[in-house]
Design an enzyme around this catalytic site. Structure first.
Site, PDB file in Angstrom:
ATOM      1  N   ASP A 150      -1.733   9.084 -11.665  1.00 42.27           N
ATOM      2  CA  ASP A 150      -1.127   7.814 -12.144  1.00 42.27           C
ATOM      3  C   ASP A 150      -0.253   8.239 -13.157  1.00 42.27           C
ATOM      4  OD1 ASP A 150      -2.563   6.204 -10.238  1.00 42.27           O
ATOM      5  OD2 ASP A 150      -4.392   6.237 -11.749  1.00 42.27           O
ATOM      6  N   ASP A 184      -0.289   3.146  -5.014  1.00 43.69           N
ATOM      7  CA  ASP A 184      -0.860   1.746  -5.433  1.00 43.69           C
ATOM      8  C   ASP A 184      -0.114   0.549  -5.215  1.00 43.69           C
ATOM      9  OD1 ASP A 184      -3.246   3.174  -6.101  1.00 43.69           O
ATOM     10  OD2 ASP A 184      -2.401   3.288  -8.285  1.00 43.69           O
TER      11      ASP A 184
END
Length: 208
Positions: A150, A184
Site C-alpha cells: 500500500d 483498492d
C-alpha cells in the site's frame, strides 16, 4: 462491452497497480513517505491481512497468524475465480454495460492484490531497514504468504474534533486515515458503481 475490451481494461488496471507497487517496493524503505501535496503522500506500508490491516486471527484467536494468512489468500483465490466466472457469464449473456464495467474493476483490483499475496513473498526480499530487491536469492517469505503493498495516503484533514460531538469530541482525528493502493481504488470504484447505479447494473440489458 465484449470480452476483448473487458480484458484490455483489466490489463491496464493491473499494469498501473503492479508497476506502482513494484516501483515503491524497490525504491522505498518500509515506513518511508514522500509528500506530493499537503493532503497526499506516497507512504509505503505492507498489509498482512484484510481491509484496514485487519487479520483473520483477530476474529479467530485459536489460529496462528500464518495459518490465517494462508486461509485468507486461498479464500481470495476462490473469490476471484467466482468473480471472473460472473464477469465472463455477464459478457456472454450481454448483460448491462454498467454491470460489466463494475465487475471488470472489482476483478482487476482483486487480482492485483492477489498477486501480492501469492507471489511477493518470493519475488522480493524484506523492506525493513532496506530497499527491497526484485528476484533476490531468497524472498522474505514463502509462496502464498506475501504482503500487499500500500502506498496512497490522503490525510485531507487533521485536527481536534469539536467537543460537542458525542463520544469522540476533543479527540485528534485524521480524515482520510487508511493507506491504500490502485487495486483498492479499482475495487471501490466497482462496488461504487454497483451501489449508486444499481438499477442500471441489474436492470434490463443496455445496447452495447
Amino acid at each position: 462491452m465484449n470480452l476483448k475490451k473487458a480484458s484490455l481494461l483489466i490489463i491496464i488496471i493491473l499494469l498501473i497497480d503492479q508497476i506502482s507497487k513494484i516501483y515503491v517496493k524497490t525504491h522505498f524503505v518500509l515506513g518511508e513517505d514522500v509528500t506530493v501535496f499537503n493532503w497526499f503522500k506516497i507512504y509505503f506500508i505492507e498489509n498482512n491481512g484484510m481491509a484496514w490491516g485487519t487479520k483473520l486471527s483477530d476474529f479467530l484467536p485459536f489460529i496462528t497468524d500464518r495459518t490465517a494468512k494462508l486461509s485468507l489468500t486461498i479464500f481470495r483465490i476462490f473469490a476471484i475465480i467466482g468473480i471472473g466466472y460472473w464477469l465472463v457469464n455477464a459478457i456472454k449473456k450481454q448483460q448491462s454495460k454498467t454491470l460489466i464495467i463494475a465487475l471488470v474493476f472489482i476483478f482487476a483490483g482483486a487480482l492485483g492484490n492477489i498477486l501480492d499475496s501469492v507471489f511477493y513473498g518470493v519475488l522480493f526480499d524484506d523492506s525493513v531497514g532496506q530497499v527491497a530487491t526484485f528476484l533476490p536469492p531468497e524472498g522474505y517469505d514463502s509462496l502464498l504468504h506475501g504482503k500487499v503493498v500500500d502506498m496512497l495516503y490522503m490525510p485531507i484533514w487533521k485536527g481536534y474534533l469539536p467537543e460537542w460531538i458525542p463520544g469522540i469530541g476533543g479527540d485528534y482525528f485524521t480524515f482520510f486515515e487508511p493507506v491504500f493502493n490502485v487495486a483498492d481504488v479499482a475495487i471501490s470504484i466497482g462496488f461504487g458503481i454497483l451501489i449508486f447505479f444499481n438499477r442500471k447494473a441489474f436492470g434490463k440489458k443496455e445496447q452495447l
